[in-house]
Scaffold this motif. Structure first.
Motif, PDB file in Angstrom:
ATOM      1  N   ASP A  59     -94.593  13.631 -47.854  1.00 44.05           N
ATOM      2  CA  ASP A  59     -95.902  13.713 -47.201  1.00 44.05           C
ATOM      3  C   ASP A  59     -96.585  12.354 -47.358  1.00 44.05           C
ATOM      4  O   ASP A  59     -97.168  12.063 -48.403  1.00 44.05           O
ATOM      5  CB  ASP A  59     -96.744  14.818 -47.843  1.00 44.05           C
ATOM      6  CG  ASP A  59     -98.170  14.850 -47.315  1.00 44.05           C
ATOM      7  OD1 ASP A  59     -98.393  14.328 -46.204  1.00 44.05           O
ATOM      8  OD2 ASP A  59     -99.056  15.391 -48.010  1.00 44.05           O
ATOM      9  N   MET A  60     -96.498  11.520 -46.323  1.00 42.28           N
ATOM     10  CA  MET A  60     -97.081  10.190 -46.430  1.00 42.28           C
ATOM     11  C   MET A  60     -98.605  10.220 -46.335  1.00 42.28           C
ATOM     12  O   MET A  60     -99.270   9.290 -46.794  1.00 42.28           O
ATOM     13  CB  MET A  60     -96.505   9.281 -45.343  1.00 42.28           C
ATOM     14  CG  MET A  60     -95.059   8.875 -45.610  1.00 42.28           C
ATOM     15  SD  MET A  60     -94.828   8.063 -47.214  1.00 42.28           S
ATOM     16  CE  MET A  60     -95.741   6.540 -46.952  1.00 42.28           C
ATOM     17  N   LEU A  61     -99.159  11.279 -45.767  1.00 40.02           N
ATOM     18  CA  LEU A  61    -100.616  11.374 -45.658  1.00 40.02           C
ATOM     19  C   LEU A  61    -101.261  11.352 -47.041  1.00 40.02           C
ATOM     20  O   LEU A  61    -102.250  10.650 -47.281  1.00 40.02           O
ATOM     21  CB  LEU A  61    -101.004  12.646 -44.905  1.00 40.02           C
ATOM     22  CG  LEU A  61    -102.500  12.868 -44.690  1.00 40.02           C
ATOM     23  CD1 LEU A  61    -103.076  11.763 -43.805  1.00 40.02           C
ATOM     24  CD2 LEU A  61    -102.751  14.238 -44.059  1.00 40.02           C
ATOM     25  N   HIS A  62    -100.686  12.116 -47.960  1.00 37.19           N
ATOM     26  CA  HIS A  62    -101.215  12.164 -49.325  1.00 37.19           C
ATOM     27  C   HIS A  62    -100.273  11.500 -50.337  1.00 37.19           C
ATOM     28  O   HIS A  62    -100.505  11.591 -51.539  1.00 37.19           O
ATOM     29  CB  HIS A  62    -101.478  13.615 -49.734  1.00 37.19           C
ATOM     30  CG  HIS A  62    -102.547  14.273 -48.926  1.00 37.19           C
ATOM     31  ND1 HIS A  62    -102.277  15.190 -47.941  1.00 37.19           N
ATOM     32  CD2 HIS A  62    -103.898  14.111 -48.944  1.00 37.19           C
ATOM     33  CE1 HIS A  62    -103.417  15.584 -47.385  1.00 37.19           C
ATOM     34  NE2 HIS A  62    -104.415  14.947 -47.972  1.00 37.19           N
ATOM     35  N   ARG A  63     -99.207  10.879 -49.816  1.00 36.74           N
ATOM     36  CA  ARG A  63     -98.257  10.117 -50.640  1.00 36.74           C
ATOM     37  C   ARG A  63     -97.652  10.995 -51.743  1.00 36.74           C
ATOM     38  O   ARG A  63     -97.702  10.669 -52.928  1.00 36.74           O
ATOM     39  CB  ARG A  63     -98.925   8.861 -51.210  1.00 36.74           C
ATOM     40  CG  ARG A  63     -99.484   7.958 -50.115  1.00 36.74           C
ATOM     41  CD  ARG A  63    -100.059   6.677 -50.661  1.00 36.74           C
ATOM     42  NE  ARG A  63     -99.020   5.812 -51.261  1.00 36.74           N
ATOM     43  CZ  ARG A  63     -98.197   5.033 -50.557  1.00 36.74           C
ATOM     44  NH1 ARG A  63     -98.231   5.030 -49.240  1.00 36.74           N
ATOM     45  NH2 ARG A  63     -97.319   4.271 -51.168  1.00 36.74           N
ATOM     46  N   HIS A  64     -97.078  12.107 -51.292  1.00 38.62           N
ATOM     47  CA  HIS A  64     -96.437  13.053 -52.200  1.00 38.62           C
ATOM     48  C   HIS A  64     -94.965  13.258 -51.836  1.00 38.62           C
ATOM     49  O   HIS A  64     -94.599  13.214 -50.659  1.00 38.62           O
ATOM     50  CB  HIS A  64     -97.127  14.422 -52.151  1.00 38.62           C
ATOM     51  CG  HIS A  64     -98.458  14.454 -52.820  1.00 38.62           C
ATOM     52  ND1 HIS A  64     -99.482  15.286 -52.418  1.00 38.62           N
ATOM     53  CD2 HIS A  64     -98.943  13.760 -53.892  1.00 38.62           C
ATOM     54  CE1 HIS A  64    -100.531  15.111 -53.198  1.00 38.62           C
ATOM     55  NE2 HIS A  64    -100.233  14.189 -54.093  1.00 38.62           N
ATOM     56  N   ILE A  65     -94.166  13.517 -52.847  1.00 32.00           N
ATOM     57  CA  ILE A  65     -92.782  13.961 -52.690  1.00 32.00           C
ATOM     58  C   ILE A  65     -92.727  15.434 -53.062  1.00 32.00           C
ATOM     59  O   ILE A  65     -93.214  15.836 -54.120  1.00 32.00           O
ATOM     60  CB  ILE A  65     -91.826  13.181 -53.610  1.00 32.00           C
ATOM     61  CG1 ILE A  65     -91.902  11.671 -53.338  1.00 32.00           C
ATOM     62  CG2 ILE A  65     -90.389  13.684 -53.449  1.00 32.00           C
ATOM     63  CD1 ILE A  65     -91.145  10.832 -54.354  1.00 32.00           C
ATOM     64  N   TYR A  66     -92.145  16.244 -52.205  1.00 30.78           N
ATOM     65  CA  TYR A  66     -91.921  17.661 -52.483  1.00 30.78           C
ATOM     66  C   TYR A  66     -90.425  17.896 -52.617  1.00 30.78           C
ATOM     67  O   TYR A  66     -89.623  17.287 -51.892  1.00 30.78           O
ATOM     68  CB  TYR A  66     -92.443  18.527 -51.330  1.00 30.78           C
ATOM     69  CG  TYR A  66     -93.940  18.591 -51.203  1.00 30.78           C
ATOM     70  CD1 TYR A  66     -94.653  19.689 -51.674  1.00 30.78           C
ATOM     71  CD2 TYR A  66     -94.652  17.559 -50.591  1.00 30.78           C
ATOM     72  CE1 TYR A  66     -96.048  19.762 -51.546  1.00 30.78           C
ATOM     73  CE2 TYR A  66     -96.037  17.612 -50.456  1.00 30.78           C
ATOM     74  CZ  TYR A  66     -96.717  18.715 -50.939  1.00 30.78           C
ATOM     75  OH  TYR A  66     -98.078  18.781 -50.806  1.00 30.78           O
ATOM     76  N   TRP A  67     -90.036  18.802 -53.522  1.00 36.92           N
ATOM     77  CA  TRP A  67     -88.619  19.163 -53.597  1.00 36.92           C
ATOM     78  C   TRP A  67     -88.451  20.606 -54.059  1.00 36.92           C
ATOM     79  O   TRP A  67     -89.304  21.185 -54.713  1.00 36.92           O
ATOM     80  CB  TRP A  67     -87.846  18.211 -54.503  1.00 36.92           C
ATOM     81  CG  TRP A  67     -88.100  18.344 -55.978  1.00 36.92           C
ATOM     82  CD1 TRP A  67     -87.374  19.074 -56.870  1.00 36.92           C
ATOM     83  CD2 TRP A  67     -89.144  17.697 -56.743  1.00 36.92           C
ATOM     84  NE1 TRP A  67     -87.892  18.935 -58.142  1.00 36.92           N
ATOM     85  CE2 TRP A  67     -88.969  18.109 -58.091  1.00 36.92           C
ATOM     86  CE3 TRP A  67     -90.178  16.837 -56.413  1.00 36.92           C
ATOM     87  CZ2 TRP A  67     -89.818  17.659 -59.089  1.00 36.92           C
ATOM     88  CZ3 TRP A  67     -91.022  16.400 -57.410  1.00 36.92           C
ATOM     89  CH2 TRP A  67     -90.840  16.815 -58.731  1.00 36.92           C
ATOM     90  N   THR A  68     -87.315  21.176 -53.673  1.00 42.26           N
ATOM     91  CA  THR A  68     -86.974  22.535 -54.084  1.00 42.26           C
ATOM     92  C   THR A  68     -86.037  22.491 -55.281  1.00 42.26           C
ATOM     93  O   THR A  68     -85.210  21.590 -55.416  1.00 42.26           O
ATOM     94  CB  THR A  68     -86.273  23.305 -52.945  1.00 42.26           C
ATOM     95  OG1 THR A  68     -85.044  22.632 -52.588  1.00 42.26           O
ATOM     96  CG2 THR A  68     -87.161  23.421 -51.727  1.00 42.26           C
ATOM     97  N   ASN A  69     -86.170  23.488 -56.142  1.00 44.79           N
ATOM     98  CA  ASN A  69     -85.247  23.699 -57.264  1.00 44.79           C
ATOM     99  C   ASN A  69     -84.556  25.046 -57.060  1.00 44.79           C
ATOM    100  O   ASN A  69     -85.226  26.084 -57.030  1.00 44.79           O
ATOM    101  CB  ASN A  69     -86.003  23.725 -58.593  1.00 44.79           C
ATOM    102  CG  ASN A  69     -86.640  22.389 -58.928  1.00 44.79           C
ATOM    103  OD1 ASN A  69     -85.984  21.362 -58.960  1.00 44.79           O
ATOM    104  ND2 ASN A  69     -87.945  22.395 -59.169  1.00 44.79           N
ATOM    105  N   MET A  70     -83.233  25.020 -56.899  1.00 48.60           N
ATOM    106  CA  MET A  70     -82.517  26.277 -56.688  1.00 48.60           C
ATOM    107  C   MET A  70     -82.567  27.175 -57.910  1.00 48.60           C
ATOM    108  O   MET A  70     -82.534  28.397 -57.798  1.00 48.60           O
ATOM    109  CB  MET A  70     -81.054  26.009 -56.312  1.00 48.60           C
ATOM    110  CG  MET A  70     -80.871  25.412 -54.937  1.00 48.60           C
ATOM    111  SD  MET A  70     -79.140  25.453 -54.424  1.00 48.60           S
ATOM    112  CE  MET A  70     -78.414  24.302 -55.607  1.00 48.60           C
ATOM    113  N   GLY A  71     -82.625  26.581 -59.096  1.00 49.28           N
ATOM    114  CA  GLY A  71     -82.612  27.371 -60.316  1.00 49.28           C
ATOM    115  C   GLY A  71     -81.261  28.024 -60.532  1.00 49.28           C
ATOM    116  O   GLY A  71     -80.229  27.595 -59.996  1.00 49.28           O
ATOM    117  N   ILE A  72     -81.251  29.084 -61.301  1.00 51.18           N
ATOM    118  CA  ILE A  72     -80.023  29.848 -61.564  1.00 51.18           C
ATOM    119  C   ILE A  72     -80.043  31.051 -60.630  1.00 51.18           C
ATOM    120  O   ILE A  72     -80.905  31.927 -60.768  1.00 51.18           O
ATOM    121  CB  ILE A  72     -79.961  30.306 -63.029  1.00 51.18           C
ATOM    122  CG1 ILE A  72     -80.024  29.084 -63.953  1.00 51.18           C
ATOM    123  CG2 ILE A  72     -78.710  31.133 -63.288  1.00 51.18           C
ATOM    124  CD1 ILE A  72     -80.201  29.441 -65.424  1.00 51.18           C
TER     125      ILE A  72
END
Length: 311
Positions: A59-72
């Protein structure tokens, strides 16, 4: 003699962000990595992610990186996190267990919504950028035992707000040639439910094992990686929706010889694409697959999700 393929587009400002799922070491060490489009300035932003990171969006608007964690998967403890572009200020926006096994993640730019596929959850989900207003848009099955049926596993996702469409992959069994790609509307038909939607359309089937998707709304082209067996798997592929309109959908193989291909990102202005594999290599080619070259031969891990930001 056929003319040589066009050279790769001239380098442009921009940046790649991608994930190492962290399965290449005895202890899980997932990482968020970044580099310039030519592979230079490669470095780690975050390390020691022990929850199997898979999908990434910027998200360049707020300069954030988002990511998913699959977990177990057996624990149903998937989550989504966010940080600054620097890798600092990590926060969890979708807590563990609110999504089962989240995979590819994208940001719809107009609505400012997060969309993702949930593998063992057998569904497509979306939420606001802060994780609120969590919704299930599609569910392949509500039967708990169906989680073991990989035909129901939703993996890749892409959204085209201009045509009001969501595209996603259900990969099928590993190397099973039962993978499918679907399309439906962004919004539920009134009176219907995530389990019973009449607008779901299978647009491609009998694929080796389709994974991540990217859609180019200008050309109407859908791209995807496939980690199934050769000759049709371990590839990057495309199909045009113009062909779909006339009932002549025929996937085109653009790139071969990947080593469990997963991550995919388009540079639409630069007419090029980036892709990676579990073998740990990062690649670039023209959008038609020509002039494939290796940017990073081995990141010391296994690449999953990928995102490109224009300069």
């Amino acid at each position: 003699m056929a003319p040589p393929p066009p050279p790769p587009p001239a380098p442009q400002a921009g940046r790649l962000y991608f994930l190492d799922i962290g399965i290449s070491t005895p202890e899980l060490n997932g990482r968020i990595l970044t580099c310039k489009p030519d592979g230079s300035d490669f470095h780690e932003l975050i390390t020691q992610i022990n929850m199997l990171p898979d999908g990434i969006a910027i998200d360049m608007l707020h300069r954030h990186i988002y990511w998913t964690n699959m977990g177990i998967p057996s624990a149903n403890d998937g989550s989504i996190q966010r940080c600054d572009l620097s890798g600092k200020n990590i926060v969890t926006i979708v807590p563990r267990g609110k999504t089962h096994t989240p995979k590819q993640l994208i940001i719809a730019p107009l609505s400012r919504k997060l969309y993702w596929s949930d593998r063992e959850g057998m569904k497509l989900m979306r939420a606001n950028m802060d994780g609120s207003d969590l919704e299930v848009l599609y569910r392949a099955s509500t039967v708990d035992s169906d989680k073991r049926n990989q035909d129901n596993w939703c993996v890749g996702i892409s959204v085209d707000e201009e045509s009001n469409s969501i595209f996603w992959s259900q990969k099928g069994p590993s190397k099973g040639n039962k993978g499918r790609i679907f399309r439906m509307g962004l919004e539920m038909v009134p009176g219907e439910s995530a389990e019973r939607r009449t607008d779901v359309q299978c647009i491609v089937d009998n694929l080796p094992e389709p994974i991540d998707l990217e859609f180019d709304s200008v050309s109407g082209t859908l791209y995807w990686t496939d980690r199934g067996d050769p000759p049709f798997g371990n590839t990057v592929n495309s199909v045009t929706l113009a062909d779909l309109a006339i009932g002549k959908v025929q996937p085109k193989i653009l790139v071969r010889k990947l080593h469990e291909g997963i991550g995919l990102a388009l540079d639409r202005k630069g007419s090029r694409m980036f892709f990676g594999d579990l073998g740990g290599s990062l690649y670039i080619s023209n959008l038609d697959g020509s002039c494939k070259s290796t940017l990073l031969p081995d990141i010391g891990g296994a690449i999953t999700g990928m995102a490109y930001i224009e300069g």
